[in-house]
Write a protein that holds these residues in place. Structure first.
Motif, mmCIF file in Angstrom:
data_model
loop_
_atom_site.group_PDB
_atom_site.id
_atom_site.type_symbol
_atom_site.label_atom_id
_atom_site.label_comp_id
_atom_site.label_asym_id
_atom_site.label_seq_id
_atom_site.Cartn_x
_atom_site.Cartn_y
_atom_site.Cartn_z
ATOM 1 N N ARG A 121 40.541 48.874 41.041
ATOM 2 C CA ARG A 121 40.236 48.481 42.360
ATOM 3 C C ARG A 121 39.189 49.620 42.986
ATOM 4 O O ARG A 121 39.861 50.773 42.658
ATOM 5 C CB ARG A 121 41.347 47.988 43.180
ATOM 6 C CG ARG A 121 41.152 47.701 44.530
ATOM 7 C CD ARG A 121 42.131 47.394 45.459
ATOM 8 N NE ARG A 121 43.077 46.418 44.921
ATOM 9 C CZ ARG A 121 42.852 45.077 45.713
ATOM 10 N NH1 ARG A 121 42.036 44.869 46.457
ATOM 11 N NH2 ARG A 121 43.508 44.164 44.990
ATOM 12 N N VAL A 143 36.192 45.628 38.318
ATOM 13 C CA VAL A 143 36.674 46.455 39.342
ATOM 14 C C VAL A 143 36.582 45.756 40.649
ATOM 15 O O VAL A 143 35.414 45.402 41.053
ATOM 16 C CB VAL A 143 35.965 47.921 39.470
ATOM 17 C CG1 VAL A 143 36.339 48.674 40.503
ATOM 18 C CG2 VAL A 143 35.892 48.355 38.174
ATOM 19 N N ILE A 144 37.746 45.514 41.210
ATOM 20 C CA ILE A 144 37.664 44.581 42.622
ATOM 21 C C ILE A 144 36.995 45.341 43.570
ATOM 22 O O ILE A 144 37.395 46.591 43.776
ATOM 23 C CB ILE A 144 39.222 44.309 43.035
ATOM 24 C CG1 ILE A 144 39.723 43.421 42.074
ATOM 25 C CG2 ILE A 144 39.291 43.597 44.346
ATOM 26 C CD1 ILE A 144 41.355 43.215 42.167
ATOM 27 N N GLY A 145 36.335 44.923 44.411
ATOM 28 C CA GLY A 145 35.512 45.515 45.366
ATOM 29 C C GLY A 145 34.241 46.166 44.815
ATOM 30 O O GLY A 145 33.465 46.962 45.797
ATOM 31 N N GLU A 307 47.302 50.147 46.177
ATOM 32 C CA GLU A 307 47.190 48.664 45.863
ATOM 33 C C GLU A 307 48.057 48.379 44.608
ATOM 34 O O GLU A 307 48.130 47.529 43.720
ATOM 35 C CB GLU A 307 45.891 48.205 45.298
ATOM 36 C CG GLU A 307 44.572 48.602 46.210
ATOM 37 C CD GLU A 307 44.514 47.835 47.635
ATOM 38 O OE1 GLU A 307 45.555 47.019 47.413
ATOM 39 O OE2 GLU A 307 43.951 48.119 48.538
ATOM 40 N N HIS A 309 48.407 49.894 41.937
ATOM 41 C CA HIS A 309 47.531 49.961 40.746
ATOM 42 C C HIS A 309 48.150 50.647 39.624
ATOM 43 O O HIS A 309 48.072 50.023 38.603
ATOM 44 C CB HIS A 309 46.106 50.885 41.043
ATOM 45 C CG HIS A 309 46.242 52.233 41.014
ATOM 46 N ND1 HIS A 309 46.184 52.949 42.235
ATOM 47 C CD2 HIS A 309 46.263 53.071 39.981
ATOM 48 C CE1 HIS A 309 46.596 54.255 42.095
ATOM 49 N NE2 HIS A 309 46.529 54.380 40.700
#
Length: 376
Positions: A121, A143-145, A307, A309
């Motif tokens: 993320r 990759v989120i975002g 998050e 992660h």
């Protein structure tokens, strides 16, 4: 290389810097004045320039601390002055608050910027910098975002160095033969691991310490083979990297265990080269180094990681068969059982093979390729 704050941000920059230097480029590390990155640069023989850097963590009211914002602003101005003199071909940002002044200063001057995102993320500092970045090298396929058009999967750059086991053992003052367990909570250490792991391992392995060849381990461990990669002998030895600030708290609690060595800071390449098993957090850099060296992991993810992660990182390692996840809330009870399970020779062998299968060898070279494509 704009980097700093933690080893997870600094050592990938060092690995990439070395690769670029081999290709004939001049490389400099830019980070927080007086930060860990300054010491690492000196140890690695890399030029370093320091500026002010402000942490962007929010206060209890949900707003950034104005004093930290002021420091960050001062750091950008200082970095602008430095980059104006140096006129670099590119500035590479590795995330973390210490990288931000260099990256934002470069973008304000029109210097190309390339980022490396190590998590699945996009982090806060990277979100502030990504809009004007030319490219982003990633450690994950998605990759989120992050706009996929900007992303290139390169892997996690690590120091691709191994030492012969005998040389590494001698450097660390350890013995050949015993099962070697490496405990490491990151470059600054982990208070939780420092407070929990010594008592757990004392309970599991008992007071006998390094067991002589042919003797039975204590506490019902007779069926396990406590022999390290060196083959001969038996028993257990522990190398625990506490982080410099915690050594004085950890060392007195294990001084009666001749098989338990606590150190504020250890030679990581040597430690990974001798480890048969490691107890760690689950930062991407730690997981990548373990994979490169083929070391099975018992991972206690940091619950407060952004998050969550680290938990997801650790789950991926467990799913690959290269380690076990122990959540912090259950660690006092579950950690001992995980150590016993992973200490068995057959389990260790299969986990080590799975770990090597996760290695992203050549990541520094792939990221260097990406950086070269965007040199001014």
């Amino acid at each position: 290389m704009a980097t700093g704050g933690t080893g997870g941000h600094i050592y990938p920059a060092v690995a990439t810097a070395r690769e670029l230097s081999r290709r004939g480029h001049k490389v400099l590390l830019l980070g927080q004045r007086g930060g860990m990155e300054e010491r690492v640069a000196r140890e690695q023989g890399l030029p370093f320039e320091g500026v002010d850097a402000g942490k962007l963590a929010r206060s209890g009211q949900g707003r950034p601390d104005p004093r930290e914002l002021l420091r960050a602003g001062q750091g950008v101005l200082q970095a602008r002055s430095l980059l104006g003199r140096l006129k670099p071909g590119v500035v590479v940002g590795y995330g973390g608050f210490a990288s931000l002044p260099g990256v934002l200063a470069a973008q304000s001057l029109g210097v190309p910027t390339v980022l490396h995102e190590q998590n699945a993320r996009l982090g806060l500092t990277q979100r502030l910098a990504v809009r004007k970045a030319r490219a982003v090298g990633t450690a994950y396929e998605r990759v989120i975002g992050l706009d996929p058009a900007l992303a290139t999967m390169v892997g996690m750059p690590v120091r691709e160095e191994r030492l012969p086991r005998a040389e590494a053992l001698a450097r660390l003052g350890l013995q050949e033969g015993p099962l070697t367990i490496f405990v490491m909570g990151g470059s600054q250490g982990s208070l939780f691991l420092n407070q929990t792991v010594p008592d757990v391992l004392r309970h599991v392995f008992g007071p006998e310490g390094l067991l002589p060849p042919g003797s039975a381990p204590s506490r019902g461990l007779v069926d396990l083979d406590f022999t390290g990669a060196g083959g001969a002998g038996g028993g257990v030895q522990v190398l625990h990297s506490t982080g410099p600030r915690w050594l004085s708290e950890v060392a007195p609690g294990v001084q009666d265990l001749e098989w338990y060595e606590a150190a504020g800071f250890v030679d990581a390449v040597a430690a990974w080269s001798v480890a048969d098993l490691a107890v760690t957090r689950a930062g991407t850099s730690t997981l990548a180094e373990a994979a490169y060296h083929g070391v099975p992991l018992i991972m206690v993810p940091l619950p407060e990681s952004a998050e969550n992660h680290q938990f997801h990182n650790a789950q991926a390692v467990q799913s690959a068969g290269a380690g076990l996840v122990v959540e912090q809330k259950n660690a006092s009870e579950a950690l001992g059982r995980a150590v016993l399970e992973c200490a068995a020779a057959g389990t260790r062998a299969s986990m080590a093979e799975a770990a090597l299968g996760r290695a992203q060898t050549g990541a520094a070279g792939r990221f260097a390729d990406l950086i070269e494509r965007h040199l001014r």
